[in-house]
Enzyme design. Structure first.
Site, PDB file in Angstrom:
ATOM      1  N   GLY A  43       3.044   1.027   1.494  1.00 29.56           N
ATOM      2  CA  GLY A  43       3.566   1.349   2.820  1.00 29.56           C
ATOM      3  C   GLY A  43       3.502   0.221   3.830  1.00 29.56           C
ATOM      4  O   GLY A  43       4.330   0.138   4.729  1.00 29.56           O
ATOM      5  N   GLU A  97      -2.383  -2.043   7.448  1.00 32.87           N
ATOM      6  CA  GLU A  97      -2.085  -0.703   6.919  1.00 32.87           C
ATOM      7  C   GLU A  97      -0.899  -0.108   7.675  1.00 32.87           C
ATOM      8  O   GLU A  97      -0.645  -0.457   8.835  1.00 32.87           O
ATOM      9  CB  GLU A  97      -3.354   0.162   7.048  1.00 32.87           C
ATOM     10  CG  GLU A  97      -3.235   1.609   6.650  1.00 32.87           C
ATOM     11  CD  GLU A  97      -2.850   1.860   5.208  1.00 32.87           C
ATOM     12  OE1 GLU A  97      -1.829   1.313   4.756  1.00 32.87           O
ATOM     13  OE2 GLU A  97      -3.546   2.642   4.534  1.00 32.87           O
ATOM     14  N   ASP A  98      -0.164   0.783   7.000  1.00 33.44           N
ATOM     15  CA  ASP A  98       0.989   1.396   7.667  1.00 33.44           C
ATOM     16  C   ASP A  98       0.566   2.418   8.715  1.00 33.44           C
ATOM     17  O   ASP A  98       1.035   2.398   9.847  1.00 33.44           O
ATOM     18  CB  ASP A  98       1.976   2.014   6.649  1.00 33.44           C
ATOM     19  CG  ASP A  98       1.322   2.978   5.661  1.00 33.44           C
ATOM     20  OD1 ASP A  98       0.091   3.180   5.727  1.00 33.44           O
ATOM     21  OD2 ASP A  98       2.052   3.529   4.812  1.00 33.44           O
ATOM     22  N   ASP A 101      -4.222   8.056   9.115  1.00 35.40           N
ATOM     23  CA  ASP A 101      -3.983   9.501   9.186  1.00 35.40           C
ATOM     24  C   ASP A 101      -5.354  10.191   9.184  1.00 35.40           C
ATOM     25  O   ASP A 101      -6.010  10.228  10.216  1.00 35.40           O
ATOM     26  CB  ASP A 101      -3.107   9.874   7.985  1.00 35.40           C
ATOM     27  CG  ASP A 101      -2.542  11.274   8.053  1.00 35.40           C
ATOM     28  OD1 ASP A 101      -2.028  11.673   9.104  1.00 35.40           O
ATOM     29  OD2 ASP A 101      -2.613  11.990   7.038  1.00 35.40           O
ATOM     30  N   LYS A 129      -2.304   8.169  13.822  1.00 31.81           N
ATOM     31  CA  LYS A 129      -2.058   9.600  14.087  1.00 31.81           C
ATOM     32  C   LYS A 129      -3.407  10.274  14.307  1.00 31.81           C
ATOM     33  O   LYS A 129      -3.946  10.933  13.407  1.00 31.81           O
ATOM     34  CB  LYS A 129      -1.349  10.203  12.863  1.00 31.81           C
ATOM     35  CG  LYS A 129      -0.353  11.290  13.168  1.00 31.81           C
ATOM     36  CD  LYS A 129       0.057  12.033  11.926  1.00 31.81           C
ATOM     37  CE  LYS A 129       1.058  11.333  11.057  1.00 31.81           C
ATOM     38  NZ  LYS A 129       1.426  12.138   9.856  1.00 31.81           N
ATOM     39  N   PHE A 150       5.457  14.141  10.284  1.00 31.90           N
ATOM     40  CA  PHE A 150       5.528  13.337   9.064  1.00 31.90           C
ATOM     41  C   PHE A 150       6.580  12.252   9.250  1.00 31.90           C
ATOM     42  O   PHE A 150       7.759  12.526   9.454  1.00 31.90           O
ATOM     43  CB  PHE A 150       5.838  14.186   7.833  1.00 31.90           C
ATOM     44  CG  PHE A 150       5.639  13.389   6.573  1.00 31.90           C
ATOM     45  CD1 PHE A 150       4.366  13.138   6.093  1.00 31.90           C
ATOM     46  CD2 PHE A 150       6.728  12.843   5.906  1.00 31.90           C
ATOM     47  CE1 PHE A 150       4.168  12.370   4.954  1.00 31.90           C
ATOM     48  CE2 PHE A 150       6.539  12.065   4.761  1.00 31.90           C
ATOM     49  CZ  PHE A 150       5.256  11.838   4.287  1.00 31.90           C
ATOM     50  N   ASP A 157       7.048   6.163   3.212  1.00 28.23           N
ATOM     51  CA  ASP A 157       7.914   6.879   2.282  1.00 28.23           C
ATOM     52  C   ASP A 157       7.686   8.373   2.280  1.00 28.23           C
ATOM     53  O   ASP A 157       6.661   8.876   2.751  1.00 28.23           O
ATOM     54  CB  ASP A 157       7.656   6.376   0.859  1.00 28.23           C
ATOM     55  CG  ASP A 157       6.341   6.911   0.309  1.00 28.23           C
ATOM     56  OD1 ASP A 157       5.301   6.730   0.971  1.00 28.23           O
ATOM     57  OD2 ASP A 157       6.356   7.530  -0.772  1.00 28.23           O
ATOM     58  N   ARG A 163      11.728   4.032   2.514  1.00 32.48           N
ATOM     59  CA  ARG A 163      10.942   2.861   2.931  1.00 32.48           C
ATOM     60  C   ARG A 163      11.813   1.805   3.592  1.00 32.48           C
ATOM     61  O   ARG A 163      11.358   1.033   4.420  1.00 32.48           O
ATOM     62  CB  ARG A 163      10.257   2.218   1.715  1.00 32.48           C
ATOM     63  CG  ARG A 163       9.188   3.069   1.061  1.00 32.48           C
ATOM     64  CD  ARG A 163       8.372   2.199   0.120  1.00 32.48           C
ATOM     65  NE  ARG A 163       7.570   2.974  -0.827  1.00 32.48           N
ATOM     66  CZ  ARG A 163       6.379   3.479  -0.555  1.00 32.48           C
ATOM     67  NH1 ARG A 163       5.848   3.315   0.639  1.00 32.48           N
ATOM     68  NH2 ARG A 163       5.704   4.153  -1.466  1.00 32.48           N
TER      69      ARG A 163
HETATM   70  P1  5GP Z   1      -5.274   8.456   5.325  1.00 27.71           P
HETATM   71  O1  5GP Z   1      -5.118   9.941   5.358  1.00 27.71           O
HETATM   72  O2  5GP Z   1      -6.200   8.018   4.252  1.00 27.71           O
HETATM   73  O3  5GP Z   1      -5.626   7.902   6.675  1.00 27.71           O
HETATM   74  O4  5GP Z   1      -3.845   7.869   5.003  1.00 27.71           O
HETATM   75  C1  5GP Z   1      -3.453   7.739   3.672  1.00 27.71           C
HETATM   76  C2  5GP Z   1      -2.046   7.336   3.527  1.00 27.71           C
HETATM   77  O5  5GP Z   1      -1.250   8.480   3.702  1.00 27.71           O
HETATM   78  C3  5GP Z   1      -1.463   6.315   4.483  1.00 27.71           C
HETATM   79  O6  5GP Z   1      -1.769   5.007   4.143  1.00 27.71           O
HETATM   80  C4  5GP Z   1       0.010   6.587   4.261  1.00 27.71           C
HETATM   81  O7  5GP Z   1       0.459   5.903   3.124  1.00 27.71           O
HETATM   82  C5  5GP Z   1       0.028   8.084   4.018  1.00 27.71           C
HETATM   83  N1  5GP Z   1       0.474   8.793   5.230  1.00 27.71           N
HETATM   84  C6  5GP Z   1      -0.262   9.372   6.194  1.00 27.71           C
HETATM   85  N2  5GP Z   1       0.513   9.909   7.147  1.00 27.71           N
HETATM   86  C7  5GP Z   1       1.783   9.662   6.779  1.00 27.71           C
HETATM   87  C8  5GP Z   1       3.076   9.949   7.362  1.00 27.71           C
HETATM   88  O8  5GP Z   1       3.247  10.543   8.440  1.00 27.71           O
HETATM   89  N3  5GP Z   1       4.148   9.520   6.652  1.00 27.71           N
HETATM   90  C9  5GP Z   1       4.042   8.854   5.464  1.00 27.71           C
HETATM   91  N4  5GP Z   1       5.162   8.480   4.873  1.00 27.71           N
HETATM   92  N5  5GP Z   1       2.860   8.551   4.905  1.00 27.71           N
HETATM   93  C10 5GP Z   1       1.753   8.953   5.554  1.00 27.71           C
HETATM   94 MG    MG Z   2      -0.794   3.882   2.529  1.00 27.18          MG
END
Ligand code: 5GP
Ligand code: MG
Length: 178
Positions: A43, A97-98, A101, A129, A150, A157, A163
């Site tokens: 991402g 990082e993208d 979450d 977020k 989302f 993606d 992407r």
């Molecule tokens: P974490 O929950 O560990 O902070 O995030 C894990 C991964 O979930 C992120 O790196 C990302 O790839 C994916 N992710 C979280 N929120 C979103 C979203 O709104 N859209 C997309 N496409 N991926 C997300």
């Molecule tokens: Mg990711």
């Protein structure tokens, strides 16, 4: 605009301007150092490459791939799919990082790099977020604080699609309800 997108949240122009600001902050902090920039696949690929072009100082680049699983009891587990090639001991590391979450992915990565002896670990994320946070982690450099939707595009993606959109948009619910 792609038919599956409800709305564009951050346009290419907005992203470009924000990246200029993030890059200026990173340059201010790291211009006398030689950090290792670690991009989290897949991402953060576009975000990382657009940032790298703006970072006008000595740095190295490496990649890491992780996946986060949500088990039936929804205890998120993070797995290392592809490790770094670099030794991080004594290095200043910037993780790209993208999106932050739940925060589990970054919490895991920051701990891993610290356990391996990194001198410092900073988190640079395009998106944050905070409504979804489950663990205690903050980005040091964050592009945009997003609503609890989302999001896809600019590297992010859904089922490895979208992407390549040049903006960050909200995916229509009908797409993932299918
Ligand atoms: P974490 O929950 O560990 O902070 O995030 C894990 C991964 O979930 C992120 O790196 C990302 O790839 C994916 N992710 C979280 N929120 C979103 C979203 O709104 N859209 C997309 N496409 N991926 C997300
Ligand atoms: Mg990711």
């Amino acid at each position: 605009m792609n038919n599956d997108i409800e709305a564009v949240l951050y346009s290419q122009e907005q992203i470009d301007r924000r990246l200029d600001e993030l890059a200026a902050a990173l340059t201010n902090k790291y211009h006398n150092q030689n950090p290792l920039v670690v991009s989290v696949l897949t991402g953060a690929m576009i975000f990382t490459s657009d940032m790298l072009k703006r970072l006008n100082f000595r740095l190295n680049v490496d990649l890491v791939d992780v996946s986060s699983y949500d088990g039936a009891n929804s205890t998120g587990q993070v797995k290392l799919l592809q490790d770094l090639k670099s030794n991080v001991a004594g290095r200043d590391v910037i993780i790209m990082e993208d999106i932050i979450d739940t925060g589990r992915t970054l919490k895991y990565l920051v701990q891993l790099l610290k356990d391996r002896g990194a001198k410092s670990v900073a988190v640079c994320a395009l998106l944050d977020k905070p409504a979804r946070r489950e663990v205690d982690i903050e980005g040091d450099y964050v592009g945009f604080t997003t609503p609890n939707e989302f999001l896809v595009g600019y590297g992010l993606d859904y089922n490895n699609l979208y992407r390549n959109l040049p903006y960050v948009g909200i995916l229509k619910q009908a797409v993932y309800a299918n």
